[in-house]
Scaffold this motif. Structure first.
Motif, PDB file in Angstrom:
ATOM      1  N   THR A  81     -21.655 -21.858  65.312  1.00 17.04           N
ATOM      2  CA  THR A  81     -22.569 -21.633  64.187  1.00 17.04           C
ATOM      3  C   THR A  81     -23.903 -21.074  64.675  1.00 17.04           C
ATOM      4  O   THR A  81     -24.480 -20.161  64.058  1.00 17.04           O
ATOM      5  CB  THR A  81     -22.800 -22.937  63.413  1.00 17.04           C
ATOM      6  OG1 THR A  81     -21.546 -23.422  62.922  1.00 17.04           O
ATOM      7  CG2 THR A  81     -23.744 -22.729  62.238  1.00 17.04           C
ATOM      8  N   THR A  82     -24.399 -21.596  65.793  1.00 20.39           N
ATOM      9  CA  THR A  82     -25.659 -21.085  66.330  1.00 20.39           C
ATOM     10  C   THR A  82     -25.511 -19.644  66.783  1.00 20.39           C
ATOM     11  O   THR A  82     -26.409 -18.815  66.575  1.00 20.39           O
ATOM     12  CB  THR A  82     -26.129 -21.957  67.511  1.00 20.39           C
ATOM     13  OG1 THR A  82     -26.182 -23.319  67.090  1.00 20.39           O
ATOM     14  CG2 THR A  82     -27.506 -21.528  67.992  1.00 20.39           C
ATOM     15  N   GLN A  83     -24.386 -19.319  67.396  1.00 22.28           N
ATOM     16  CA  GLN A  83     -24.167 -17.942  67.839  1.00 22.28           C
ATOM     17  C   GLN A  83     -24.086 -16.985  66.648  1.00 22.28           C
ATOM     18  O   GLN A  83     -24.575 -15.851  66.714  1.00 22.28           O
ATOM     19  CB  GLN A  83     -22.889 -17.857  68.676  1.00 22.28           C
ATOM     20  CG  GLN A  83     -23.003 -18.508  70.047  1.00 22.28           C
ATOM     21  CD  GLN A  83     -23.970 -17.783  70.965  1.00 22.28           C
ATOM     22  OE1 GLN A  83     -24.076 -16.557  70.948  1.00 22.28           O
ATOM     23  NE2 GLN A  83     -24.698 -18.537  71.778  1.00 22.28           N
ATOM     24  N   VAL A  84     -23.508 -17.440  65.540  1.00 22.18           N
ATOM     25  CA  VAL A  84     -23.498 -16.616  64.320  1.00 22.18           C
ATOM     26  C   VAL A  84     -24.923 -16.451  63.792  1.00 22.18           C
ATOM     27  O   VAL A  84     -25.315 -15.368  63.338  1.00 22.18           O
ATOM     28  CB  VAL A  84     -22.586 -17.248  63.247  1.00 22.18           C
ATOM     29  CG1 VAL A  84     -22.715 -16.503  61.917  1.00 22.18           C
ATOM     30  CG2 VAL A  84     -21.137 -17.227  63.709  1.00 22.18           C
ATOM     31  N   ALA A  85     -25.719 -17.510  63.868  1.00 21.33           N
ATOM     32  CA  ALA A  85     -27.120 -17.419  63.436  1.00 21.33           C
ATOM     33  C   ALA A  85     -27.882 -16.392  64.268  1.00 21.33           C
ATOM     34  O   ALA A  85     -28.755 -15.691  63.745  1.00 21.33           O
ATOM     35  CB  ALA A  85     -27.781 -18.793  63.537  1.00 21.33           C
ATOM     36  N   PHE A  86     -27.565 -16.291  65.562  1.00 23.51           N
ATOM     37  CA  PHE A  86     -28.206 -15.283  66.403  1.00 23.51           C
ATOM     38  C   PHE A  86     -27.880 -13.873  65.891  1.00 23.51           C
ATOM     39  O   PHE A  86     -28.722 -12.972  65.952  1.00 23.51           O
ATOM     40  CB  PHE A  86     -27.744 -15.419  67.855  1.00 23.51           C
ATOM     41  CG  PHE A  86     -28.287 -16.634  68.567  1.00 23.51           C
ATOM     42  CD1 PHE A  86     -29.487 -17.213  68.199  1.00 23.51           C
ATOM     43  CD2 PHE A  86     -27.585 -17.196  69.619  1.00 23.51           C
ATOM     44  CE1 PHE A  86     -29.988 -18.330  68.855  1.00 23.51           C
ATOM     45  CE2 PHE A  86     -28.075 -18.302  70.296  1.00 23.51           C
ATOM     46  CZ  PHE A  86     -29.273 -18.866  69.908  1.00 23.51           C
ATOM     47  N   LEU A  87     -26.655 -13.672  65.406  1.00 25.43           N
ATOM     48  CA  LEU A  87     -26.306 -12.373  64.824  1.00 25.43           C
ATOM     49  C   LEU A  87     -27.160 -12.089  63.593  1.00 25.43           C
ATOM     50  O   LEU A  87     -27.602 -10.946  63.378  1.00 25.43           O
ATOM     51  CB  LEU A  87     -24.822 -12.338  64.447  1.00 25.43           C
ATOM     52  CG  LEU A  87     -23.802 -12.303  65.581  1.00 25.43           C
ATOM     53  CD1 LEU A  87     -22.392 -12.289  64.999  1.00 25.43           C
ATOM     54  CD2 LEU A  87     -24.015 -11.092  66.479  1.00 25.43           C
ATOM     55  N   GLY A  88     -27.399 -13.121  62.771  1.00 23.75           N
ATOM     56  CA  GLY A  88     -28.262 -12.950  61.609  1.00 23.75           C
ATOM     57  C   GLY A  88     -29.669 -12.572  62.023  1.00 23.75           C
ATOM     58  O   GLY A  88     -30.325 -11.750  61.369  1.00 23.75           O
TER      59      GLY A  88
END
Length: 350
Positions: free
Chosen positions: A75-82
């Motif tokens: 989830t944190t890695q997806v947030a980095f994409l955001g």
């Protein structure tokens, strides 16, 4: 009122920043890296989707708590994409950047993309400025002597001991981000308008609801309510901890300029930021935010180019006599906690 995208600062011809900007542009480091981002998106979202598929396959098992740990990381890695989408690191045009941000932020993570863009714009404009940067505004933690003196009751007791409670408090950061997202979408200002500028308010609200329904519905469909609750506690707590640990090294414990400081753009960004050493693993774990100085100077620079930009920026700062802070990850936390401990000292001594 709409939230602007996170863009590069205006360049004044002849300024120190202009000279650095020319060097960076000539090196091709502001060019988009579509291939790199396609691979990063496929791998990140692939791991995220695979994680949720694993949750479904595992079913009603206590081993789900181990998957919750993995999903906090994903989830944190997806947030980095955001984050990268908000800075238009992926695409030059607004609509694909916003689409990527809405999918990564609202739908996948449950975080309002529009709220975050507005907040992050203000942070980038005045990093570590207590009166202008929302990341160091008074709240559960205090960052300046003035903020500490203004505390009362339990807040004063907590501020005196905040360095000790910093990491445990990060376990609540995920919940705080969700609450702030909802408040941003529904909150009104005293004049009756929206309190936070959000460009696609209705779409964001629908996506946040879809996230909540999908997230909770999937958990309750495959495991008992008790296991589902514990999964949420572990995943959300560790997600907040990971997010906090990724952002804390960047500015905490660095100089905090005031309105009386006359800093040009280069110095405003460099002197308030800290880079973190550590190689490729740290690059991946912190989403490229360990190159905080380069990121603040060139927010639109693709993540993959930050490592290549670092020696150019560091050498340029040395030529101009501008301090360039870089340390290891553990030392960055020590400095951040040291600052929090020092701010709370008068409250403990008093």
């Amino acid at each position: 009122m709409t939230a602007p995208m996170l863009t590069e600062p205006p360049v004044r011809r002849g300024s120190d920043y202009a000279g650095l900007s020319r060097r960076i542009a000539e090196a091709g480091l502001l060019d988009r890296r579509p291939g790199s981002y396609v691979l990063r998106i496929v791998l990140t979202l692939g791991a995220f989707v695979a994680g949720w598929a694993g949750v479904v396959a595992l079913g009603d098992s206590w081993a789900q708590l181990l998957l919750a740990v993995g999903m906090a990381v994903a989830t944190t890695q997806v947030a980095f994409l955001g984050h990268d989408a908000g800075h238009r690191q992926m695409f030059r045009r607004r609509w694909p950047s916003e689409l990527a941000g809405l999918v990564a932020g609202n739908l996948a993570v449950g975080l309002s993309y529009g709220w975050w863009v507005d907040k992050h714009n203000r942070h980038h404009a005045n990093p570590n400025h207590a009166d202008s940067d929302p990341d160091v505004g008074a709240g559960a933690l205090v960052w300046t002597d003035e903020q500490a003196r203004a505390t009362r009751g339990f807040g004063r007791w907590l501020a005196a001991r905040q360095a000790w409670f910093f990491f445990p408090m990060l376990l609540l950061e995920g919940l705080a981000l969700h609450v702030a997202s909802v408040r941003a979408l529904v909150g009104r200002s005293p004049d009756g308008g929206w309190a936070t500028p959000v460009r696609h308010r209705a779409v964001e609200a629908v996506l946040l609801v879809a996230h909540a329904v999908g997230f909770l519905g999937l958990l309750l469909a495959v495991m008992s309510p008790v296991k589902a609750l514990l999964f949420v506690v572990v995943q959300q707590g560790l997600w907040g901890l990971y997010m906090g640990c990724a952002f804390a090294p960047n500015h905490k414990g660095m100089p905090m300029p005031t309105a009386g400081d006359d800093l040009d753009f280069l110095r405003k960004q460099v002197l308030t930021s800290r880079n973190v050493r550590g190689g490729r693993f740290v690059d991946a774990a912190l989403g490229g935010l360990n190159y905080q100085i380069e990121h603040h100077l060139f927010p639109n620079m693709p993540r993959a180019n930050l490592r290549r930009a670092q020696p150019i920026v560091r050498a340029y700062c040395a030529q101009r006599g501008v301090g360039y802070a870089e340390t290891g990850l553990v030392e960055s936390y020590r400095q951040a906690l040291g600052h929090l401990h020092e701010v709370g000292r008068p409250l403990r001594d008093g």
